[in-house]
Design a protein around this motif. Sequence first.
Motif, PDB file in Angstrom:
ATOM      1  N   VAL A   1      -6.380 -14.540  -1.364  1.00  0.00           N
ATOM      2  CA  VAL A   1      -6.298 -13.078  -1.351  1.00  0.00           C
ATOM      3  C   VAL A   1      -4.910 -12.690  -0.835  1.00  0.00           C
ATOM      4  CG1 VAL A   1      -7.177 -10.953  -0.321  1.00  0.00           C
ATOM      5  CG2 VAL A   1      -8.767 -12.761  -1.006  1.00  0.00           C
ATOM      6  N   MET A   2      -4.248 -11.799  -1.554  1.00  0.00           N
ATOM      7  CA  MET A   2      -2.929 -11.322  -1.115  1.00  0.00           C
ATOM      8  C   MET A   2      -3.079  -9.973  -0.420  1.00  0.00           C
ATOM      9  SD  MET A   2       0.525 -10.390  -3.288  1.00  0.00           S
ATOM     10  CE  MET A   2       1.235 -12.015  -3.169  1.00  0.00           C
ATOM     11  N   VAL A   3      -2.366  -9.839   0.719  1.00  0.00           N
ATOM     12  CA  VAL A   3      -2.269  -8.566   1.427  1.00  0.00           C
ATOM     13  C   VAL A   3      -0.780  -8.231   1.534  1.00  0.00           C
ATOM     14  CG1 VAL A   3      -2.774  -7.319   3.558  1.00  0.00           C
ATOM     15  CG2 VAL A   3      -4.353  -9.096   2.741  1.00  0.00           C
ATOM     16  N   PHE A   4      -0.412  -7.004   1.149  1.00  0.00           N
ATOM     17  CA  PHE A   4       1.001  -6.615   1.227  1.00  0.00           C
ATOM     18  C   PHE A   4       1.123  -5.228   1.843  1.00  0.00           C
ATOM     19  CE2 PHE A   4      -0.242  -4.654  -2.753  1.00  0.00           C
ATOM     20  CZ  PHE A   4       0.498  -3.486  -2.809  1.00  0.00           C
ATOM     21  N   THR A   5       2.301  -4.965   2.358  1.00  0.00           N
ATOM     22  CA  THR A   5       2.614  -3.688   2.992  1.00  0.00           C
ATOM     23  C   THR A   5       3.902  -3.122   2.391  1.00  0.00           C
ATOM     24  OG1 THR A   5       1.616  -4.339   5.084  1.00  0.00           O
ATOM     25  CG2 THR A   5       3.187  -2.541   5.171  1.00  0.00           C
ATOM     26  N   LEU A   6       3.864  -1.839   2.066  1.00  0.00           N
ATOM     27  CA  LEU A   6       5.047  -1.138   1.576  1.00  0.00           C
ATOM     28  C   LEU A   6       5.612  -0.259   2.687  1.00  0.00           C
ATOM     29  CD1 LEU A   6       3.822   0.046  -1.944  1.00  0.00           C
ATOM     30  CD2 LEU A   6       5.572  -1.681  -1.506  1.00  0.00           C
ATOM     31  N   GLY A   7       6.901  -0.058   2.641  1.00  0.00           N
ATOM     32  CA  GLY A   7       7.524   0.835   3.605  1.00  0.00           C
ATOM     33  C   GLY A   7       8.665   1.593   2.963  1.00  0.00           C
ATOM     34  N   ARG A   8       8.870   2.813   3.393  1.00  0.00           N
ATOM     35  CA  ARG A   8      10.027   3.594   2.957  1.00  0.00           C
ATOM     36  C   ARG A   8      10.723   4.092   4.222  1.00  0.00           C
ATOM     37  NH1 ARG A   8       7.833   9.477   0.909  1.00  0.00           N
ATOM     38  NH2 ARG A   8       6.190   9.740   2.452  1.00  0.00           N
ATOM     39  N   SER A   9      12.029   4.002   4.245  1.00  0.00           N
ATOM     40  CA  SER A   9      12.766   4.344   5.460  1.00  0.00           C
ATOM     41  C   SER A   9      12.850   5.853   5.640  1.00  0.00           C
ATOM     42  CB  SER A   9      14.181   3.749   5.416  1.00  0.00           C
ATOM     43  OG  SER A   9      14.979   4.432   4.466  1.00  0.00           O
ATOM     44  N   GLN A  10      13.036   6.256   6.890  1.00  0.00           N
ATOM     45  CA  GLN A  10      13.230   7.678   7.200  1.00  0.00           C
ATOM     46  C   GLN A  10      14.450   8.213   6.480  1.00  0.00           C
ATOM     47  OE1 GLN A  10      11.464  10.048   9.694  1.00  0.00           O
ATOM     48  NE2 GLN A  10      12.480  11.050   7.972  1.00  0.00           N
ATOM     49  N   TYR A  60       3.781   4.704   3.257  1.00  0.00           N
ATOM     50  CA  TYR A  60       3.990   4.932   1.825  1.00  0.00           C
ATOM     51  C   TYR A  60       2.702   5.515   1.252  1.00  0.00           C
ATOM     52  CZ  TYR A  60       5.557   4.229  -2.957  1.00  0.00           C
ATOM     53  OH  TYR A  60       5.947   4.430  -4.263  1.00  0.00           O
ATOM     54  N   PRO A  61       2.797   6.677   0.587  1.00  0.00           N
ATOM     55  CA  PRO A  61       1.573   7.307   0.075  1.00  0.00           C
ATOM     56  C   PRO A  61       0.883   6.447  -0.994  1.00  0.00           C
ATOM     57  CG  PRO A  61       3.536   8.407  -0.786  1.00  0.00           C
ATOM     58  CD  PRO A  61       4.012   7.457   0.256  1.00  0.00           C
ATOM     59  N   GLN A  62      -0.401   6.246  -0.824  1.00  0.00           N
ATOM     60  CA  GLN A  62      -1.137   5.379  -1.751  1.00  0.00           C
ATOM     61  C   GLN A  62      -1.100   5.915  -3.175  1.00  0.00           C
ATOM     62  OE1 GLN A  62      -5.225   4.677  -0.668  1.00  0.00           O
ATOM     63  NE2 GLN A  62      -5.695   3.605  -2.585  1.00  0.00           N
ATOM     64  N   LEU A  69       5.372   1.338  -9.054  1.00  0.00           N
ATOM     65  CA  LEU A  69       5.444   2.440  -8.102  1.00  0.00           C
ATOM     66  C   LEU A  69       6.035   3.685  -8.754  1.00  0.00           C
ATOM     67  CD1 LEU A  69       6.899   0.538  -5.003  1.00  0.00           C
ATOM     68  CD2 LEU A  69       4.504   0.925  -5.578  1.00  0.00           C
ATOM     69  N   ASP A  70       5.719   4.818  -8.176  1.00  0.00           N
ATOM     70  CA  ASP A  70       6.285   6.094  -8.610  1.00  0.00           C
ATOM     71  C   ASP A  70       7.799   6.066  -8.347  1.00  0.00           C
ATOM     72  OD1 ASP A  70       7.090   8.698  -9.027  1.00  0.00           O
ATOM     73  OD2 ASP A  70       5.465   9.596  -7.864  1.00  0.00           O
ATOM     74  N   PRO A  71       8.637   6.327  -9.370  1.00  0.00           N
ATOM     75  CA  PRO A  71      10.089   6.266  -9.171  1.00  0.00           C
ATOM     76  C   PRO A  71      10.604   7.319  -8.185  1.00  0.00           C
ATOM     77  CG  PRO A  71       9.568   7.202 -11.317  1.00  0.00           C
ATOM     78  CD  PRO A  71       8.284   6.658 -10.763  1.00  0.00           C
ATOM     79  N   ALA A  72       9.812   8.380  -7.946  1.00  0.00           N
ATOM     80  CA  ALA A  72      10.255   9.425  -7.022  1.00  0.00           C
ATOM     81  C   ALA A  72      10.042   9.044  -5.563  1.00  0.00           C
ATOM     82  CB  ALA A  72       9.518  10.734  -7.317  1.00  0.00           C
ATOM     83  N   LYS A  75      -7.455 -14.183  -6.228  1.00  0.00           N
ATOM     84  CA  LYS A  75      -8.621 -13.418  -6.669  1.00  0.00           C
ATOM     85  C   LYS A  75      -8.493 -11.919  -6.422  1.00  0.00           C
ATOM     86  CE  LYS A  75     -10.609 -17.216  -7.852  1.00  0.00           C
ATOM     87  NZ  LYS A  75     -10.742 -17.566  -9.292  1.00  0.00           N
ATOM     88  N   GLU A  76      -7.791 -11.545  -5.354  1.00  0.00           N
ATOM     89  CA  GLU A  76      -7.712 -10.118  -5.016  1.00  0.00           C
ATOM     90  C   GLU A  76      -6.337  -9.787  -4.437  1.00  0.00           C
ATOM     91  OE1 GLU A  76     -12.424  -9.390  -3.797  1.00  0.00           O
ATOM     92  OE2 GLU A  76     -10.907  -9.666  -2.236  1.00  0.00           O
ATOM     93  N   VAL A  77      -5.961  -8.508  -4.565  1.00  0.00           N
ATOM     94  CA  VAL A  77      -4.721  -7.989  -3.973  1.00  0.00           C
ATOM     95  C   VAL A  77      -5.065  -6.718  -3.196  1.00  0.00           C
ATOM     96  CG1 VAL A  77      -2.440  -7.017  -4.395  1.00  0.00           C
ATOM     97  CG2 VAL A  77      -3.229  -8.964  -5.761  1.00  0.00           C
ATOM     98  N   TYR A  78      -4.667  -6.693  -1.923  1.00  0.00           N
ATOM     99  CA  TYR A  78      -4.946  -5.552  -1.049  1.00  0.00           C
ATOM    100  C   TYR A  78      -3.624  -4.913  -0.592  1.00  0.00           C
ATOM    101  CZ  TYR A  78      -9.823  -7.049  -0.505  1.00  0.00           C
ATOM    102  OH  TYR A  78     -11.143  -7.393  -0.734  1.00  0.00           O
ATOM    103  N   TYR A  79      -3.692  -3.601  -0.456  1.00  0.00           N
ATOM    104  CA  TYR A  79      -2.568  -2.856   0.115  1.00  0.00           C
ATOM    105  C   TYR A  79      -2.938  -2.443   1.541  1.00  0.00           C
ATOM    106  CZ  TYR A  79       0.397   1.163   1.237  1.00  0.00           C
ATOM    107  OH  TYR A  79       1.248   2.048   1.860  1.00  0.00           O
TER     108      TYR A  79
END
Length: 235
Positions: free
Chosen positions: A159-168, A110-112, A138-141, A201-205
């Motif tokens: 500290v939170m770490v999360f990952t985004l994904g978009r399907s092919q 997912y583009p940052q 997030l960008d609606p597009a 305290k922090e959020v990471y992508y």
Amino acid sequence: MKLPCYLVRDLLPLYKDEVCEQETAADVKEHLDDCPDCRHLWETMQDTAPLEGEVVQAREQEQTAALRRVKSTQRKKRVLTVLATLLVVILLGGGGLGVYFHADETYLEYPQESILSVGEGPISEQWRIKGKGIVLKLDPAQLASIQWSQVLNTPKGDVMVFTLGRSQWDVWTHAQWSDDSYEILLYTEAMDGAAAMERLKEVYYLPYSKFESWVDSESQLVPEDAILLWQRDAQ
């Protein structure tokens, strides 16, 4: 001239078809008038010969039967063609479903730059829950979803770490959110508690391409490739 019986019997087929010379035909007729045996053979030939109408009818019946056989063959060919077409459609449909499921389960980076913001604030009215939360916009597009998230307990606090994904599949179909921006609730007072919110305290992508290797390592440290998006001390 009187003809012998053996010669008359040989001449009868020619006599019947009227292809004999006139003199020969006259001699044959004269012999038939005088010889009962040859005359009986001649009459038998006349009785057993098929009539022209019967011959025509037989030919018509044979033609009809042949036509039926041709139609039956053509009908079988059409049925086989339809079945072959259905088989191709089924195979293509099955293959198409296979492509869809594979594409729907294959996630891309997912583009940052499509992450518009991460911040703490009141939860918008689009959600049924009230209070404050850590809201990701997030960008609606660029349609995406949270693929994984985890809160790590570090010396500096949670500290939170999360990952985004978009399907092919979403990429191929250019799927978009219907709103101007799309919100994802990362943390909320209503669901996680006010005390937990204060400890965060922090959020990471973490980019999707780095996600699996880090998760497999079972590390409790913030990943080196993680990108800091929000920090409480900076508020």
